[in-house]
Design a protein around this motif. Structure first.
Motif, PDB file in Angstrom:
ATOM      1  N   ASP A 160       0.811  -1.221   0.000  1.00 60.95           N
ATOM      2  CA  ASP A 160       0.000   0.000   0.000  1.00 60.95           C
ATOM      3  C   ASP A 160       0.843   1.269   0.000  1.00 60.95           C
ATOM      4  O   ASP A 160       0.309   2.384   0.073  1.00 60.95           O
ATOM      5  CB  ASP A 160      -0.953   0.001   1.204  1.00 60.95           C
ATOM      6  N   GLY A 161       2.156   1.134  -0.058  1.00 64.15           N
ATOM      7  CA  GLY A 161       3.049   2.290  -0.100  1.00 64.15           C
ATOM      8  C   GLY A 161       3.569   2.734   1.243  1.00 64.15           C
ATOM      9  O   GLY A 161       4.471   3.594   1.312  1.00 64.15           O
ATOM     10  N   SER A 162       3.033   2.184   2.328  1.00 62.51           N
ATOM     11  CA  SER A 162       3.501   2.551   3.668  1.00 62.51           C
ATOM     12  C   SER A 162       4.753   1.760   4.016  1.00 62.51           C
ATOM     13  O   SER A 162       5.043   0.714   3.424  1.00 62.51           O
ATOM     14  CB  SER A 162       2.406   2.272   4.702  1.00 62.51           C
ATOM     15  N   LYS A 163       5.490   2.286   5.008  1.00 59.26           N
ATOM     16  CA  LYS A 163       6.707   1.616   5.431  1.00 59.26           C
ATOM     17  C   LYS A 163       6.396   0.666   6.574  1.00 59.26           C
ATOM     18  O   LYS A 163       5.639   0.982   7.483  1.00 59.26           O
ATOM     19  CB  LYS A 163       7.769   2.633   5.859  1.00 59.26           C
ATOM     20  N   TYR A 164       6.984  -0.511   6.553  1.00 60.96           N
ATOM     21  CA  TYR A 164       6.713  -1.522   7.563  1.00 60.96           C
ATOM     22  C   TYR A 164       7.212  -1.064   8.925  1.00 60.96           C
ATOM     23  O   TYR A 164       8.327  -0.538   9.043  1.00 60.96           O
ATOM     24  CB  TYR A 164       7.395  -2.826   7.170  1.00 60.96           C
ATOM     25  N   LYS A 165       6.390  -1.258   9.924  1.00 58.00           N
ATOM     26  CA  LYS A 165       6.749  -0.928  11.300  1.00 58.00           C
ATOM     27  C   LYS A 165       6.701  -2.204  12.128  1.00 58.00           C
ATOM     28  O   LYS A 165       5.704  -2.931  12.102  1.00 58.00           O
ATOM     29  CB  LYS A 165       5.770   0.099  11.891  1.00 58.00           C
ATOM     30  N   SER A 166       7.757  -2.466  12.857  1.00 56.99           N
ATOM     31  CA  SER A 166       7.809  -3.667  13.674  1.00 56.99           C
ATOM     32  C   SER A 166       7.118  -3.426  15.002  1.00 56.99           C
ATOM     33  O   SER A 166       6.809  -2.306  15.382  1.00 56.99           O
ATOM     34  CB  SER A 166       9.265  -4.076  13.913  1.00 56.99           C
ATOM     35  N   VAL A 167       6.902  -4.511  15.757  1.00 56.36           N
ATOM     36  CA  VAL A 167       6.275  -4.420  17.067  1.00 56.36           C
ATOM     37  C   VAL A 167       7.135  -3.603  18.012  1.00 56.36           C
ATOM     38  O   VAL A 167       6.653  -2.857  18.870  1.00 56.36           O
ATOM     39  CB  VAL A 167       6.032  -5.840  17.642  1.00 56.36           C
ATOM     40  N   GLU A 168       8.454  -3.706  17.844  1.00 60.03           N
ATOM     41  CA  GLU A 168       9.360  -2.966  18.714  1.00 60.03           C
ATOM     42  C   GLU A 168       9.178  -1.465  18.583  1.00 60.03           C
ATOM     43  O   GLU A 168       9.480  -0.710  19.511  1.00 60.03           O
ATOM     44  CB  GLU A 168      10.814  -3.329  18.397  1.00 60.03           C
ATOM     45  N   ASP A 169       8.692  -1.020  17.415  1.00 59.27           N
ATOM     46  CA  ASP A 169       8.475   0.401  17.212  1.00 59.27           C
ATOM     47  C   ASP A 169       7.165   0.871  17.847  1.00 59.27           C
ATOM     48  O   ASP A 169       6.803   2.044  17.785  1.00 59.27           O
ATOM     49  CB  ASP A 169       8.447   0.751  15.715  1.00 59.27           C
ATOM     50  N   GLY A 170       6.429  -0.084  18.454  1.00 56.91           N
ATOM     51  CA  GLY A 170       5.192   0.269  19.144  1.00 56.91           C
ATOM     52  C   GLY A 170       4.007   0.403  18.207  1.00 56.91           C
ATOM     53  O   GLY A 170       2.975   0.953  18.564  1.00 56.91           O
TER      54      GLY A 170
END
Length: 425
Positions: free
Chosen positions: A411-421
């Motif tokens: 979708d064009g968004s950047k992946y965020k991990s769980v560690e990033d909250g």
């Protein structure tokens, strides 16, 4: 059986996700039907398989197996069958390539005829609606003008028809001449050419340009030599192909062979299929095989770094543990390919077809996967850090086992991990 179950589920997922994308679904199912010819599958087997599949759905879904769902899956299976049979027709038609390492399955003529008949889409006949007759009153002047226009149109039509018929006759003569030119022996072609030369020489004016040219002593020998050179061009091309394939065969098991690289490139430039080539562990750095047919090839552990494989057909190829860093695979067909542990770092896979490909444990860091098709692909433990997946056709479940740190999602968004909250996308 576990592998077969997974393949069936992947195929069904593929159909559901791409049923409105025939450009992605068609080539994959064509190739799948072609492979089933090698398994001994004939058209009459498709019916019982479809019945068994629909029966399994009915038993599993029970009250959810509504008439609408049944109709939808029946239409879907009919489409799948048609596309697979088209692929089977192509494979059942022999296409001999000298020294090519591929298995040829001799199919009976009855099978080919059956495939051609069953792969034709059925076109429902539409009842013609009768139009009511309309009575129009015309005076004499209008009738006269109408008849005059009809007469003029008919005369023009006759003139065009005559020109068209003459054109068709000349076209037919030319086609027969060309066919005979390539099928007749060289001595006969040379003899006819010499006779035609003599006729033109006698009929030509001595003072004309063509007459002066033909008066040369060597003119006859030059014409015959030119005709023979053109006539023997296909034989020279065949000999060249045999030599190229001999180089490829001789390099089997050899890691470094620059001659093999040149031979493969030359064969591809001449439009020769490279299907089934065995070059396991070969060093093919920066090779240019754009638009090559490399289906079913054995290229595991090969070094294809910075290779140009754009628009290449690598369907069902074995590239496990190969090096493809920096390679151009844009719009390549890698469906059902074995790509486990491949190093794709910084490769260009934009628009590539990776449907049902095995990408487990592959290094895909920084890979360009924009608008790629990854439906049903195995991405378990695939390293997609920094990869660009914008516009890619892939489900969240397919991406669940991959490492996506810093990746750009479909979708064009950047992946965020769980560690990033932030919840995983």
């Amino acid at each position: 059986m576990e592998k077969q179950q997974k393949k069936l589920i992947n195929a069904l997922v593929l159909v559901v996700e791409n049923f409105r994308s025939p450009e992605a679904l068609g080539p994959v199912l064509n190739a799948l039907g072609g492979r089933h010819i090698g398994y001994g599958v004939i058209p009459k087997y498709y019916g019982p398989v479809g019945d068994a599949l629909l029966m399994a759905f009915e038993q599993s879904l029970q009250e959810d197996w509504t008439p609408e769902v049944k109709r939808a899956w029946t239409d879907a299976y009919r489409t799948i069958t048609g596309l697979m049979l088209k692929g089977a027709v192509v494979v059942s038609t022999p296409n001999v390539v000298p020294n090519q390492k591929d298995v040829t399955h001799n199919q009976p003529k009855e099978l080919k005829t059956q495939l051609l008949n069953e792969s034709k889409p059925s076109v429902p006949q539409t009842e013609q609606q009768k139009k009511p007759l309309v009575s129009i009153q015309l005076d004499g002047e209008i009738i006269q003008k109408t008849l005059s226009k009809i007469t003029d149109s008919y005369q023009k039509f006759q003139e065009q028809s005559l020109i068209q018929r003459l054109g068709e006759v000349l076209k037919g003569i030319l086609e027969k001449f060309i066919d005979n030119f390539w099928t007749q022996p060289a001595w006969l072609v040379a003899s006819v050419s010499a006779v035609l030369f003599i006729i033109i020489y006698v009929a030509a004016d001595d003072n004309s340009l063509i007459g002066k040219i033909l008066q040369s002593v060597d003119a006859l020998s030059m014409v015959v030599a030119l005709i023979l050179f053109i006539k023997e061009a296909p034989d020279r091309r065949k000999q060249f192909h045999y030599q190229a394939w001999s180089i490829v065969d001789a390099a089997h098991g050899v890691k470094v062979s620059y001659a093999r690289i040149l031979a493969l490139q030359d064969l591809n430039e001449d439009g020769v299929s490279l299907r089934g080539v065995d070059a396991i562990g070969a060093e093919l750095v920066a090779i240019n095989l754009s638009r090559a047919n490399l289906s079913d090839t054995k290229l595991s552990e090969a070094d294809l770094s910075n290779a140009n494989l754009s628009h290449a057909n690598l369907n069902n190829a074995n590239l496990s543990q190969a090096k493809l860093s920096g390679a151009n695979l844009s719009d390549a067909n890698l469906s059902f390919a074995r790509l486990s542990q491949v190093n794709f770092s910084s490769a260009n896979l934009s628009g590539a077809n990776l449907i049902c490909a095995d990408l487990s444990n592959a290094n895909m860091s920084g890979v360009n996967l924009t608008n790629a098709s990854l439906s049903g692909a195995n991405l378990k433990s695939a390293y997609l850090s920094g990869a660009n997946l914008k516009g890619a056709k892939v489900s969240i479940s397919d991406l669940s086992g991959a490492l996506l740190t810093g990746a750009v999602m479909p979708d064009g968004s950047k992946y965020k991990s769980v560690e990033d909250g932030v919840t995983n996308k």
